[in-house]
Design an enzyme around this catalytic site. Structure first.
Site, PDB file in Angstrom:
ATOM      1  N   ASN A 113      -4.607  12.993   7.841  1.00 50.43           N
ATOM      2  CA  ASN A 113      -5.159  12.250   6.720  1.00 50.43           C
ATOM      3  C   ASN A 113      -5.619  10.871   7.174  1.00 50.43           C
ATOM      4  OD1 ASN A 113      -3.762   9.799   5.210  1.00 50.43           O
ATOM      5  ND2 ASN A 113      -2.118  10.970   6.206  1.00 50.43           N
ATOM      6  N   PHE A 117      -4.853   4.182   1.883  1.00 50.89           N
ATOM      7  CA  PHE A 117      -4.189   3.502   0.766  1.00 50.89           C
ATOM      8  C   PHE A 117      -5.034   3.553  -0.507  1.00 50.89           C
ATOM      9  CE2 PHE A 117      -1.595   0.285   3.562  1.00 50.89           C
ATOM     10  CZ  PHE A 117      -0.854   1.335   4.073  1.00 50.89           C
ATOM     11  N   SER A 180       0.931   2.343   8.924  1.00 47.01           N
ATOM     12  CA  SER A 180      -0.110   3.343   8.695  1.00 47.01           C
ATOM     13  C   SER A 180      -1.237   3.148   9.701  1.00 47.01           C
ATOM     14  CB  SER A 180      -0.670   3.229   7.275  1.00 47.01           C
ATOM     15  OG  SER A 180      -1.824   4.042   7.137  1.00 47.01           O
ATOM     16  N   ASN A 182      -4.258   4.087   9.147  1.00 43.60           N
ATOM     17  CA  ASN A 182      -5.517   4.239   8.416  1.00 43.60           C
ATOM     18  C   ASN A 182      -6.047   2.956   7.783  1.00 43.60           C
ATOM     19  OD1 ASN A 182      -5.554   7.033   8.981  1.00 43.60           O
ATOM     20  ND2 ASN A 182      -4.095   7.380   7.325  1.00 43.60           N
ATOM     21  N   THR A 183      -5.365   1.837   7.981  1.00 37.44           N
ATOM     22  CA  THR A 183      -5.861   0.530   7.562  1.00 37.44           C
ATOM     23  C   THR A 183      -6.063  -0.301   8.819  1.00 37.44           C
ATOM     24  OG1 THR A 183      -4.752   0.589   5.406  1.00 37.44           O
ATOM     25  CG2 THR A 183      -5.348  -1.583   6.267  1.00 37.44           C
ATOM     26  N   LYS A 214       8.917   0.529   7.333  1.00 34.88           N
ATOM     27  CA  LYS A 214       8.508   1.833   7.861  1.00 34.88           C
ATOM     28  C   LYS A 214       7.814   1.638   9.194  1.00 34.88           C
ATOM     29  CE  LYS A 214       6.665   6.275   6.400  1.00 34.88           C
ATOM     30  NZ  LYS A 214       6.191   7.048   5.239  1.00 34.88           N
ATOM     31  N   ASN A 243       6.226   6.960  10.256  1.00 35.40           N
ATOM     32  CA  ASN A 243       4.926   7.205   9.651  1.00 35.40           C
ATOM     33  C   ASN A 243       4.226   8.334  10.426  1.00 35.40           C
ATOM     34  OD1 ASN A 243       2.507   6.685   8.078  1.00 35.40           O
ATOM     35  ND2 ASN A 243       3.256   4.595   7.820  1.00 35.40           N
TER      36      ASN A 243
END
Length: 341
Positions: A113, A117, A180, A182-183, A214, A243
């Site tokens: 994925n 967010f 994460s 993805n940012t 996390k 994560n």
């Protein structure tokens, strides 16, 4: 029955199927339906835990990323989760990354994925959390918090402070997400000196609400130890490990198909071994006091038992929800009880 249904669901766009699943779970939480479902959930006092001043019916919960806007907490409790971590939520609403951004790897029982967010923002979530926590029967509710994509890294503390201020009164615990993939740039906040300052700001706003951090499975063990040191130095509640990963090693899915999916965090079975390694490193570094939540590649009662034996206090699933179905928590807890004898 679910394996047959999955053959149907896998024909659907993964994100469409996700939203359909949220809609079904919201229905599961309705007063006329929830008691019927709850009858099938196992209950055993041996599994109950008191951690961070909170009472958990059992150690198995749902990881952040599934219920991003805290819409389906009652339904998730009805299907057997002992705790539910919602989010990741950001101060302002944001659409996330362009679609497609969620991909299944059935051969590996994995997902990729790069959602980014996507959520409706903190103000939209507060009222739903207040209602969920006032319910007579509910799971423990954690909230995973992150900065907006367009907030410069040098102002990230402002986002986390705002989120903590708004959410601490309506959350059982908070998780600071700095891991994460993805940012852009988010993982740079895991640098121990940067993280220490960030967590100090969060602590000023959190009051008595437990705060965890996390961490990424892609961090070297030395960095995990350093982050654990920040947690203990600050007296925080603990860590969530881990994560998703950006690695693509050892997959059965053809490399060309994986490459076509593009960037994003990989979750599920391929993460299992590294997630357990990070768990062991983190537990040794933290000692016995702080709470340690393990996530990544957990899909069976044997997996759950292995994580608990390796030092986890709580264990979370996400990808196994897709591959084992909505009653995965019920199945995993029953399997754990069978393992216990």
């Amino acid at each position: 029955m679910y394996p047959w249904l999955f053959q149907f669901f896998r024909r659907l766009d993964p994100e469409f199927a996700h939203h359909a699943g949220i809609a079904v779970l919201k229905a599961f939480g309705l007063p006329a339906i929830r008691p019927l479902l709850e009858r099938g959930n196992p209950h055993d006092p041996r599994l109950s835990k008191n951690l961070m001043g909170l009472d958990f019916a059992h150690p198995f919960g749902l990881a952040a990323g599934f219920d991003k806007d805290a819409e389906a907490i009652a339904g998730l409790a009805a299907v057997g989760f002992g705790h539910v971590e919602v989010g990741t939520v950001t101060p302002r609403p944001q659409p996330g990354n362009p679609t497609p951004r969620l991909f299944r790897l059935p051969e590996d029982r994995a997902l990729i994925n790069r959602m980014g967010f996507n959520n409706r923002g903190v103000e939209s979530m507060v009222d739903r959390l207040h209602r969920a926590r006032s319910a007579a029967r509910r799971p423990v509710i954690g909230v995973n918090i992150g900065k907006n994509r367009d907030t410069p890294l040098e102002h990230a503390e402002d986002d986390y402070a705002q989120l903590t201020q708004r959410l601490s009164a309506v959350s059982d615990y908070l998780v600071v997400n700095v891991s994460s993939p993805n940012t852009p740039g988010l993982r740079s906040l895991q640098d121990p000196s940067v993280l220490d300052s960030l967590l100090g700001v969060v602590q000023q706003e959190s009051g008595a609400t437990p705060v965890l951090v996390k961490v990424s499975p892609d961090s070297p063990d030395e960095e995990i130890v350093d982050i654990a040191g920040v947690v203990t130095h600050r007296g925080l509640a603990g860590l969530v490990a881990t994560n998703t990963t950006v690695t693509r090693e050892g997959l059965s899915t053809p490399a060309g198909r994986v490459a076509a999916m593009g960037e994003g965090g990989l979750s599920g079975e391929p993460l299992r071994a590294r997630a357990e390694e990070v768990l062991q490193v983190a537990r040794k570094a933290l000692g016995e006091g702080p709470c340690l939540i393990s996530a990544g590649g957990v899909s069976t009662g044997a997996d759950l038992q292995s994580r608990l034996a390796a030092g986890a206090d709580l264990v979370q699933a996400y990808t196994s929800f897709v591959y084992r179905g909505p009653f995965v928590a019920r199945h995993v807890v029953r399997e754990l009880l069978q393992e216990m004898g």
